[in-house]
Write a protein that holds these residues in place. Structure first.
Motif, PDB file in Angstrom:
ATOM      1  N   TYR A 269       0.829  -1.216   0.000  1.00  0.00           N
ATOM      2  CA  TYR A 269       0.000   0.000   0.000  1.00  0.00           C
ATOM      3  C   TYR A 269       0.859   1.261   0.000  1.00  0.00           C
ATOM      4  N   SER A 270       1.912   1.228  -0.795  1.00  0.00           N
ATOM      5  CA  SER A 270       2.916   2.303  -0.802  1.00  0.00           C
ATOM      6  C   SER A 270       2.435   3.519  -1.594  1.00  0.00           C
ATOM      7  N   GLU A 271       2.417   4.672  -0.964  1.00  0.00           N
ATOM      8  CA  GLU A 271       2.069   5.916  -1.657  1.00  0.00           C
ATOM      9  C   GLU A 271       3.114   6.244  -2.716  1.00  0.00           C
ATOM     10  N   GLU A 272       4.364   5.912  -2.438  1.00  0.00           N
ATOM     11  CA  GLU A 272       5.444   6.179  -3.391  1.00  0.00           C
ATOM     12  C   GLU A 272       5.229   5.396  -4.691  1.00  0.00           C
ATOM     13  N   ALA A 273       4.846   4.105  -4.569  1.00  0.00           N
ATOM     14  CA  ALA A 273       4.583   3.293  -5.768  1.00  0.00           C
ATOM     15  C   ALA A 273       3.396   3.856  -6.551  1.00  0.00           C
ATOM     16  N   TYR A 274       2.382   4.321  -5.851  1.00  0.00           N
ATOM     17  CA  TYR A 274       1.196   4.926  -6.478  1.00  0.00           C
ATOM     18  C   TYR A 274       1.568   6.193  -7.245  1.00  0.00           C
ATOM     19  N   ASN A 275       2.336   7.069  -6.603  1.00  0.00           N
ATOM     20  CA  ASN A 275       2.743   8.323  -7.244  1.00  0.00           C
ATOM     21  C   ASN A 275       3.631   8.070  -8.455  1.00  0.00           C
ATOM     22  N   LYS A 276       4.414   7.011  -8.407  1.00  0.00           N
ATOM     23  CA  LYS A 276       5.283   6.673  -9.542  1.00  0.00           C
ATOM     24  C   LYS A 276       4.442   6.346 -10.772  1.00  0.00           C
ATOM     25  N   VAL A 277       3.351   5.586 -10.569  1.00  0.00           N
ATOM     26  CA  VAL A 277       2.457   5.252 -11.680  1.00  0.00           C
ATOM     27  C   VAL A 277       1.775   6.506 -12.212  1.00  0.00           C
ATOM     28  N   ILE A 278       1.327   7.389 -11.311  1.00  0.00           N
ATOM     29  CA  ILE A 278       0.689   8.641 -11.742  1.00  0.00           C
ATOM     30  C   ILE A 278       1.631   9.449 -12.627  1.00  0.00           C
ATOM     31  N   ASN A 279       2.880   9.578 -12.213  1.00  0.00           N
ATOM     32  CA  ASN A 279       3.857  10.345 -12.993  1.00  0.00           C
ATOM     33  C   ASN A 279       4.078   9.724 -14.368  1.00  0.00           C
ATOM     34  N   GLN A 280       4.158   8.382 -14.422  1.00  0.00           N
ATOM     35  CA  GLN A 280       4.347   7.691 -15.698  1.00  0.00           C
ATOM     36  C   GLN A 280       3.157   7.947 -16.627  1.00  0.00           C
ATOM     37  N   PHE A 281       1.953   7.833 -16.084  1.00  0.00           N
ATOM     38  CA  PHE A 281       0.762   7.983 -16.916  1.00  0.00           C
ATOM     39  C   PHE A 281       0.604   9.421 -17.385  1.00  0.00           C
ATOM     40  N   GLU A 282       0.842  10.379 -16.495  1.00  0.00           N
ATOM     41  CA  GLU A 282       0.675  11.789 -16.875  1.00  0.00           C
ATOM     42  C   GLU A 282       1.688  12.199 -17.940  1.00  0.00           C
ATOM     43  N   GLU A 283       2.897  11.662 -17.861  1.00  0.00           N
ATOM     44  CA  GLU A 283       3.918  11.966 -18.871  1.00  0.00           C
ATOM     45  C   GLU A 283       3.474  11.459 -20.233  1.00  0.00           C
ATOM     46  N   PHE A 284       2.875  10.270 -20.256  1.00  0.00           N
ATOM     47  CA  PHE A 284       2.412   9.688 -21.519  1.00  0.00           C
ATOM     48  C   PHE A 284       1.151  10.382 -22.028  1.00  0.00           C
TER      49      PHE A 284
ATOM     50  N   LEU B  19      -8.694  -7.465  -5.329  1.00  0.00           N
ATOM     51  CA  LEU B  19      -8.803  -8.751  -4.644  1.00  0.00           C
ATOM     52  C   LEU B  19      -9.324  -8.582  -3.221  1.00  0.00           C
ATOM     53  N   ASN B  20      -8.819  -7.572  -2.518  1.00  0.00           N
ATOM     54  CA  ASN B  20      -9.200  -7.359  -1.124  1.00  0.00           C
ATOM     55  C   ASN B  20     -10.310  -6.333  -0.939  1.00  0.00           C
ATOM     56  N   GLY B  21     -10.654  -5.620  -2.013  1.00  0.00           N
ATOM     57  CA  GLY B  21     -11.761  -4.669  -1.932  1.00  0.00           C
ATOM     58  C   GLY B  21     -11.386  -3.271  -1.481  1.00  0.00           C
ATOM     59  N   ASP B  22     -10.091  -2.960  -1.400  1.00  0.00           N
ATOM     60  CA  ASP B  22      -9.671  -1.626  -0.956  1.00  0.00           C
ATOM     61  C   ASP B  22     -10.025  -0.570  -1.995  1.00  0.00           C
ATOM     62  N   ASN B  23     -10.800   0.446  -1.586  1.00  0.00           N
ATOM     63  CA  ASN B  23     -11.167   1.600  -2.423  1.00  0.00           C
ATOM     64  C   ASN B  23     -11.954   1.214  -3.678  1.00  0.00           C
ATOM     65  N   VAL B  24     -12.608   0.041  -3.652  1.00  0.00           N
ATOM     66  CA  VAL B  24     -13.462  -0.331  -4.787  1.00  0.00           C
ATOM     67  C   VAL B  24     -14.887   0.137  -4.497  1.00  0.00           C
ATOM     68  N   VAL B  25     -15.541  -0.486  -3.536  1.00  0.00           N
ATOM     69  CA  VAL B  25     -16.852  -0.011  -3.083  1.00  0.00           C
ATOM     70  C   VAL B  25     -16.697   0.748  -1.771  1.00  0.00           C
ATOM     71  N   ASN B  26     -15.847   0.214  -0.906  1.00  0.00           N
ATOM     72  CA  ASN B  26     -15.642   0.816   0.415  1.00  0.00           C
ATOM     73  C   ASN B  26     -14.249   1.444   0.513  1.00  0.00           C
ATOM     74  N   ARG B  27     -14.163   2.521   1.280  1.00  0.00           N
ATOM     75  CA  ARG B  27     -12.883   3.201   1.466  1.00  0.00           C
ATOM     76  C   ARG B  27     -11.899   2.290   2.208  1.00  0.00           C
ATOM     77  N   SER B  28     -10.656   2.307   1.770  1.00  0.00           N
ATOM     78  CA  SER B  28      -9.626   1.472   2.390  1.00  0.00           C
ATOM     79  C   SER B  28      -9.136   2.084   3.706  1.00  0.00           C
ATOM     80  N   THR B  29      -8.914   1.214   4.686  1.00  0.00           N
ATOM     81  CA  THR B  29      -8.325   1.672   5.956  1.00  0.00           C
ATOM     82  C   THR B  29      -6.807   1.559   5.927  1.00  0.00           C
ATOM     83  N   LYS B  30      -6.275   1.035   4.805  1.00  0.00           N
ATOM     84  CA  LYS B  30      -4.827   0.790   4.723  1.00  0.00           C
ATOM     85  C   LYS B  30      -4.106   1.852   3.902  1.00  0.00           C
TER      86      LYS B  30
END
Length: 417
Positions: A153-168, A185-196
């Motif tokens: 659940y790394s914010e750094e990994a998430y931001n890395k994908v955002i930067n890649q997509f925005e550049e493209f 798979l675990n349902g995080d931020n799909v229907v319910n907000r993730s606590t992680k």
């Protein structure tokens, strides 16, 4: 205020194993949109396959080959409803050889969900599907960074994908792009907000889908009425009736409007507009009606009735962004049947202007053979004029398909430039 009768069509796209089918299964499962017998059948199948819990992907992978191989092959349409909105999902395949299916599934979508594996980031299929969404002018793109559980659940990994997509995506015309970190798979931020993922302050996916603005893709300005058939009833009461039946492709037509029939150029006025046994004062897209004119004009299937002060181009040479769908390569001098609204003509690919390199969005002007899944700009010559608008202005009169006369297969879909 949201209209709970609103219908949102959205498509899912992404590379193989990015979790598209699992995401849709999670949406249906957590929003309680699955019937008990469906759930029981999928639960039993999951046990036979050796899964501990319910294999959510089985809710969409309905073909036998899909279940055996564990992949999505065909476009799977699913329907579900929440108290706020109705939805139609087009689950499209991730394999590169099925990119053509993504074009089919996305052609009527209001929004596109593009899944990206948080471990792998933006790859070729991500770019290919994003580019197709841009070409088809899907107004909303939701980038779901999936499998966040596999990167802690790394914010750094998430931001890395955002930067890649925005550049493209900065090189494409995408109006609205949103990013959501999820674990399908675990349902995080799909229907319910993730606590992680406390660092993510946005809404979960379902709330985004329920509240996103649905803009109509129907052109309401340019009146276009492709004629499908001529009605000549033989009954005593209607012996003098001569109506032209079809579906209003765009705009509004009213009784008394000055019209021009294309490509002949004959002019007249609308005498009546009929819907079954009712007479209407106006008809608008996408109504199917019959129209009578004050003058007796030679009109047949494939002609188009338009307002005299607002006419499309009638051309035989058209430039098209073409998505090639067939296993066989395009042959520039082969005759194809081109279908545009109700009009069918013979056509050839006169010239291949360039192909796109999906990874870089660069234009290739050297290797100009068009193969399956290639996206190219081509010039097409037709035997008779087509009444066209650009796809950007009018989806209905700005799109075409090509059909192989020998096999009757649809070999390409195109957007008129």
């Amino acid at each position: 205020m949201l209209d709970n009768n609103q219908l949102l069509r959205f498509t899912t796209a992404g590379s193989v194993d990015d979790g598209k089918s699992t995401l849709i299964g999670r949406l249906l499962y957590d929003s309680k949109s699955i019937f008990e017998d469906q759930l029981e059948a999928i639960t039993n199948t999951s046990k036979k396959k050796g899964h501990d819990g319910v294999d959510l992907a089985l809710f969409t992978d309905g073909l036998r080959d899909e279940r055996e191989q564990g992949i999505t092959i065909d476009v799977a349409y699913r329907y579900f409803t929440t108290p706020k909105r109705k939805f139609i999902i087009a689950d499209t395949p991730g394999h590169i050889q099925y990119t053509r299916n993504m074009v089919t599934g996305a052609s009527t979508a209001n929004a596109a969900i593009i899944l990206v594996d948080a471990r792998h980031g933006v790859i070729e299929q991500t770019k290919r599907h994003s580019f197709i969404a841009s070409l088809l002018q899907i107004p909303h793109v939701i980038v779901c960074v999936n499998k966040m559980d596999l990167v802690d659940y790394s914010e750094e990994a998430y931001n890395k994908v955002i930067n890649q997509f925005e550049e493209f995506s900065s090189k494409m015309l995408v109006k609205d792009v949103r990013f959501i970190p999820i674990s399908a798979l675990n349902g995080d931020n799909v229907v319910n907000r993730s606590t992680k993922m406390d660092w993510y302050q946005g809404a979960p996916l379902l709330h985004t889908l329920e509240t996103i603005h649905i803009s109509s893709d129907i052109n309401k300005i340019d009146a276009r009425f492709p004629v499908q058939t001529v009605l000549r009833p033989q009954s005593e009461n209607h012996r003098d009736y001569r109506g032209y039946a079809g579906r209003v492709a765009s705009g509004i037509l009213r009784v008394g409007d000055d019209i021009t029939v294309m490509p002949s150029g004959f002019t007249s006025k609308i005498k009546s507009i009929n819907l079954f046994d009712k007479e209407l004062e106006e008809a608008y897209a996408p109504m199917s009606v019959s129209i009578t004119l004050e003058d007796d004009i030679d009109i047949s299937r494939g002609d188009m009735i338009v307002r005299t002060n607002n006419k499309p181009e009638a051309v035989q040479d058209i430039e098209v962004m073409l998505c090639w769908l067939n296993n066989k390569s395009a042959n520039p001098r082969t005759k194809y049947t081109i279908k545009h609204t109700s009009n069918e003509q013979k056509a050839i690919i006169k010239e291949i202007v360039y192909k796109f390199n999906i990874n870089t969005l660069e234009r290739i002007t050297t290797d100009l053979e068009i193969n399956m899944n290639d996206i190219s700009k081509v010039k097409i010559r037709t035997t008779k004029p087509l009444m066209i608008d650009s796809y950007r202005e009018n989806r209905a009169t700005g799109s075409i398909i090509l059909v192989d006369d020998a096999t009757n297969e649809t070999v390409a879909a195109g957007m008129i430039v």
